[in-house]
Design a protein around this motif. Structure first.
Motif, mmCIF file in Angstrom:
data_model
loop_
_atom_site.group_PDB
_atom_site.id
_atom_site.type_symbol
_atom_site.label_atom_id
_atom_site.label_comp_id
_atom_site.label_asym_id
_atom_site.label_seq_id
_atom_site.Cartn_x
_atom_site.Cartn_y
_atom_site.Cartn_z
ATOM 1 N N UNK A 80 10.093 -11.147 4.121
ATOM 2 C CA UNK A 80 9.233 -9.969 4.183
ATOM 3 C C UNK A 80 9.638 -8.919 3.157
ATOM 4 N N UNK A 81 10.924 -8.784 2.929
ATOM 5 C CA UNK A 81 11.407 -7.835 1.935
ATOM 6 C C UNK A 81 10.995 -8.270 0.536
ATOM 7 N N UNK A 82 11.073 -9.556 0.251
ATOM 8 C CA UNK A 82 10.618 -10.059 -1.050
ATOM 9 C C UNK A 82 9.131 -9.788 -1.223
ATOM 10 N N UNK A 83 8.343 -9.980 -0.161
ATOM 11 C CA UNK A 83 6.920 -9.655 -0.241
ATOM 12 C C UNK A 83 6.721 -8.172 -0.507
ATOM 13 N N UNK A 84 7.458 -7.343 0.228
ATOM 14 C CA UNK A 84 7.292 -5.897 0.129
ATOM 15 C C UNK A 84 7.601 -5.378 -1.268
ATOM 16 N N UNK A 85 8.656 -5.896 -1.886
ATOM 17 C CA UNK A 85 9.100 -5.359 -3.167
ATOM 18 C C UNK A 85 8.572 -6.112 -4.382
ATOM 19 N N UNK A 86 8.249 -7.402 -4.247
ATOM 20 C CA UNK A 86 7.927 -8.193 -5.426
ATOM 21 C C UNK A 86 6.523 -8.776 -5.444
ATOM 22 N N UNK A 87 5.935 -9.068 -4.308
ATOM 23 C CA UNK A 87 4.618 -9.693 -4.279
ATOM 24 C C UNK A 87 3.528 -8.645 -4.088
ATOM 25 N N UNK A 88 3.694 -7.754 -3.144
ATOM 26 C CA UNK A 88 2.713 -6.707 -2.875
ATOM 27 C C UNK A 88 2.653 -5.758 -4.065
ATOM 28 N N UNK A 89 1.457 -5.400 -4.454
ATOM 29 C CA UNK A 89 1.280 -4.483 -5.579
ATOM 30 C C UNK A 89 0.925 -3.092 -5.054
ATOM 31 N N UNK A 90 1.621 -2.060 -5.533
ATOM 32 C CA UNK A 90 1.206 -0.711 -5.147
ATOM 33 C C UNK A 90 -0.174 -0.417 -5.723
ATOM 34 N N UNK A 91 -0.948 0.378 -5.002
ATOM 35 C CA UNK A 91 -2.318 0.604 -5.452
ATOM 36 C C UNK A 91 -2.748 2.042 -5.195
ATOM 37 N N UNK A 92 -3.753 2.436 -5.956
ATOM 38 C CA UNK A 92 -4.409 3.723 -5.808
ATOM 39 C C UNK A 92 -5.829 3.432 -5.357
ATOM 40 N N UNK A 93 -6.218 3.974 -4.207
ATOM 41 C CA UNK A 93 -7.557 3.755 -3.668
ATOM 42 C C UNK A 93 -8.332 5.055 -3.766
ATOM 43 N N UNK A 94 -9.407 5.041 -4.533
ATOM 44 C CA UNK A 94 -10.244 6.224 -4.682
ATOM 45 C C UNK A 94 -11.427 6.126 -3.714
ATOM 46 N N UNK A 95 -11.592 7.161 -2.908
ATOM 47 C CA UNK A 95 -12.650 7.219 -1.900
ATOM 48 C C UNK A 95 -13.633 8.328 -2.267
ATOM 49 N N UNK A 96 -14.651 8.524 -1.447
ATOM 50 C CA UNK A 96 -15.654 9.555 -1.704
ATOM 51 C C UNK A 96 -15.059 10.961 -1.625
ATOM 52 N N UNK A 97 -14.188 11.207 -0.655
ATOM 53 C CA UNK A 97 -13.682 12.558 -0.409
ATOM 54 C C UNK A 97 -12.211 12.728 -0.771
ATOM 55 N N UNK A 98 -11.598 11.760 -1.442
ATOM 56 C CA UNK A 98 -10.199 11.861 -1.812
ATOM 57 C C UNK A 98 -9.671 10.517 -2.254
ATOM 58 N N UNK A 99 -8.358 10.388 -2.237
ATOM 59 C CA UNK A 99 -7.756 9.130 -2.657
ATOM 60 C C UNK A 99 -6.472 8.872 -1.888
ATOM 61 N N UNK A 100 -6.117 7.593 -1.802
ATOM 62 C CA UNK A 100 -4.853 7.169 -1.205
ATOM 63 C C UNK A 100 -3.866 6.903 -2.329
ATOM 64 N N UNK A 101 -2.735 7.571 -2.276
ATOM 65 C CA UNK A 101 -1.632 7.312 -3.203
ATOM 66 C C UNK A 101 -0.361 7.255 -2.377
ATOM 67 N N UNK A 102 0.409 6.206 -2.551
ATOM 68 C CA UNK A 102 1.631 5.984 -1.763
ATOM 69 C C UNK A 102 1.315 6.011 -0.269
ATOM 70 N N UNK A 103 0.182 5.412 0.098
ATOM 71 C CA UNK A 103 -0.260 5.249 1.479
ATOM 72 C C UNK A 103 -0.586 6.560 2.190
ATOM 73 N N UNK A 104 -0.798 7.624 1.438
ATOM 74 C CA UNK A 104 -1.148 8.926 1.999
ATOM 75 C C UNK A 104 -2.495 9.346 1.430
ATOM 76 N N UNK A 105 -3.395 9.822 2.292
ATOM 77 C CA UNK A 105 -4.708 10.279 1.839
ATOM 78 C C UNK A 105 -4.604 11.714 1.346
#
Length: 152
Positions: A80-105
């Motif tokens: 799970x740690x390998x998935x968390x750090x190496x497989x999963x990609x950090x992302x920026x999600x842009x929404x209508x009223x804001x955006x998610x960065x580092x899992x925070x809206x």
């Protein structure tokens, strides 16, 4: 089971809950996602140190013929740690009223200024802090800019 095993199970459950939030729930919060941009990974050295420590614990448990359940739990936590750090990609999600960065809206209203550094880092100034957004592809900066203009 020992206290150590319970703690490992707790960490496994927390990582699984984070995975569900990151992969399934965040896309559906605050309306449909208008743009999803993959970001560069950060802190690779920290992740290597953590995985190395897990592997040392795993080796110690196996060499001292510790409980098999602890070995299995440590292997699951390592995966799970390998998935968390190496497989999963950090992302920026842009929404209508804001955006998610580092899992925070972050709503659009909190943005005071937006700048672009010389090395292609998007700098978003909020009330009390700055966000440094490192995109994987420079072409994504233009897409982010267009969505922000349309949404504001």
């Amino acid at each position: 089971m020992l206290l150590t095993d319970y703690l490992i199970v707790l960490f496994i459950v927390l990582i699984l809950l984070y995975a569900i939030y990151d992969e399934l729930i965040m896309d559906r919060l605050h309306g449909p996602t208008r743009l999803k941009v993959l970001l560069q990974r950060r802190n690779k050295l920290d992740s290597l140190i953590f995985i190395g420590l897990l592997l040392i614990l795993l080796y110690k448990n196996v060499s001292e013929q510790g409980p098999q359940i602890t070995t299995l739990l440590l292997m699951a936590l390592s995966a799970l740690t390998a998935w968390l750090f190496w497989i999963r990609a950090p992302k920026l999600l842009l929404k209508q009223h804001g955006f998610f960065y580092a899992n925070v809206f972050i709503p659009w209203e909190r943005i005071n200024a937006i700048n672009l550094s010389e090395d292609g880092v998007l700098v978003i100034a909020l009330e009390k802090r700055r966000l440094l957004i490192h995109v994987r592809q420079l072409d994504d900066l233009e897409k982010i800019y267009q969505v922000m203009l349309e949404s504001r």
